[in-house]
Design an enzyme around this catalytic site. Structure first.
Site, short mmCIF file in Angstrom:
data_model
loop_
_atom_site.label_atom_id
_atom_site.label_comp_id
_atom_site.label_asym_id
_atom_site.label_seq_id
_atom_site.Cartn_x
_atom_site.Cartn_y
_atom_site.Cartn_z
N SER A 73 0.83 -1.21 0.00
CA SER A 73 0.00 0.00 0.00
C SER A 73 0.86 1.26 0.00
O SER A 73 2.02 1.24 0.44
CB SER A 73 -0.90 0.01 1.23
OG SER A 73 -1.65 -1.17 1.30
N1 SAM Z 1 -0.22 -4.95 4.20
C1 SAM Z 1 0.48 -5.23 2.97
C2 SAM Z 1 1.83 -4.58 2.89
O1 SAM Z 1 2.22 -3.83 3.78
O2 SAM Z 1 2.55 -4.87 1.92
C3 SAM Z 1 -0.33 -4.91 1.74
C4 SAM Z 1 -1.47 -5.80 1.59
S1 SAM Z 1 -2.12 -5.99 -0.02
C5 SAM Z 1 -2.84 -4.43 -0.32
C6 SAM Z 1 -3.48 -7.06 0.45
C7 SAM Z 1 -3.05 -8.45 0.83
O3 SAM Z 1 -4.19 -9.14 1.32
C8 SAM Z 1 -2.52 -9.28 -0.33
O4 SAM Z 1 -1.24 -9.74 -0.02
C9 SAM Z 1 -3.51 -10.44 -0.45
O5 SAM Z 1 -2.94 -11.66 -0.84
C10 SAM Z 1 -4.06 -10.51 0.97
N2 SAM Z 1 -5.37 -11.17 1.12
C11 SAM Z 1 -6.47 -11.13 0.34
N3 SAM Z 1 -7.45 -11.89 0.87
C12 SAM Z 1 -6.97 -12.41 2.03
C13 SAM Z 1 -7.49 -13.26 3.04
N4 SAM Z 1 -8.72 -13.76 3.01
N5 SAM Z 1 -6.69 -13.58 4.07
C14 SAM Z 1 -5.42 -13.10 4.16
N6 SAM Z 1 -4.87 -12.31 3.23
C15 SAM Z 1 -5.64 -11.94 2.19
#
Ligand code: SAM
Length: 227
Positions: A73
């Site tokens: 993000s």
């Molecule tokens: N917090 C992260 C960072 O600092 O890099 C960015 C997160 S990215 C915007 C969203 C993340 O949520 C992705 O890595 C995706 O794989 C994960 N995601 C999506 N659905 C999910 C779920 N049900 N459980 C866990 N992770 C999930």
């Protein structure tokens, strides 16, 4: 001689990143982000959390691709979400979506070593990527687990704060259950038109709409379906 030269070059490189990090933080200060969050973001080396070919863009205030169609993000989004949570030293925090591990590191920096961040990531490759980045950056009080974060992580519940870093159709009921009474959660809600909500659990549940956002979808049992 060679080792000395390499050491000197590494130090110069680190100083360069520190200068870029300072500029990033000054930009966030101008946006009205609180001092504690700014201080944490000055400490966390974002360049250790982006893929090597994007390292020169690590301190730009925008999201970057981290592989598997996912993103780290934008710094202002991480800062705003941490600010809304009003994180305190010693808290236990659940993050849904570890991605690169950067956001978890910023939370970990604010809550200090007496606190702990549990982060659930759906994609195994990103579990390994975030673990590697967090280790390299020196964050031992962050635990990344593979799983469906819409179910929370009941073994370590209840949590003081929950940070959901992908967009959900609505607040997943297990996350609300695992939040302490008096606790706070930030969560983007919506498929195409998304809004960031601050959810407070008291006797009842209060939801406050904060701003429009763009996040990748939360995919899982209480999330969206994978296409
Ligand atoms: N917090 C992260 C960072 O600092 O890099 C960015 C997160 S990215 C915007 C969203 C993340 O949520 C992705 O890595 C995706 O794989 C994960 N995601 C999506 N659905 C999910 C779920 N049900 N459980 C866990 N992770 C999930």
């Amino acid at each position: 001689m060679k080792a000395e030269k390499e050491n000197r070059e590494r130090k110069e490189e680190e100083r360069g990143y520190e200068e870029e990090r300072r500029r990033m933080v000054e930009g966030l200060r101008a946006d009205g982000i609180g001092e504690e969050v700014l201080e944490a973001m000055m400490h966390v080396k974002r360049h250790l959390f982006v893929p090597p070919h994007l390292i020169e863009q690590a301190y730009g205030d925008y999201p970057l691709p981290i592989g598997e169609g996912q993103t780290i993000s934008a710094p202002h989004m991480v800062a705003m979400m941490c600010d809304y949570l009003e994180l305190e030293k010693g808290e236990k925090v659940l993050e849904v979506g570890a991605g690169s591990g950067y956001h978890a590191a910023v939370i970990a920096e604010i809550i200090g070593k007496t606190g702990h961040v549990y982060s659930v990531e759906r994609i195994q490759w990103l579990v390994e990527f975030s673990r590697k980045n967090l280790k390299q950056a020196g964050y031992k009080h962050v635990t990344v687990m593979q799983g469906d974060g819409t179910l929370g992580l009941s073994e370590y519940a209840p949590y003081d704060k929950i940070s959901v870093t992908c967009a959900a159709p609505d607040v997943p009921p297990p996350l609300l259950e695992q939040l302490k009474t008096g606790g706070k959660m930030v969560i983007p809600i919506g498929r195409y038109m998304q809004e960031l909500y601050l959810v407070k659990k008291r006797n009842g549940v209060e939801r406050e709409k904060k701003c429009n956002v763009v996040f990748v979808p939360l995919i899982g049992r209480y999330g969206f379906r994978e296409h």
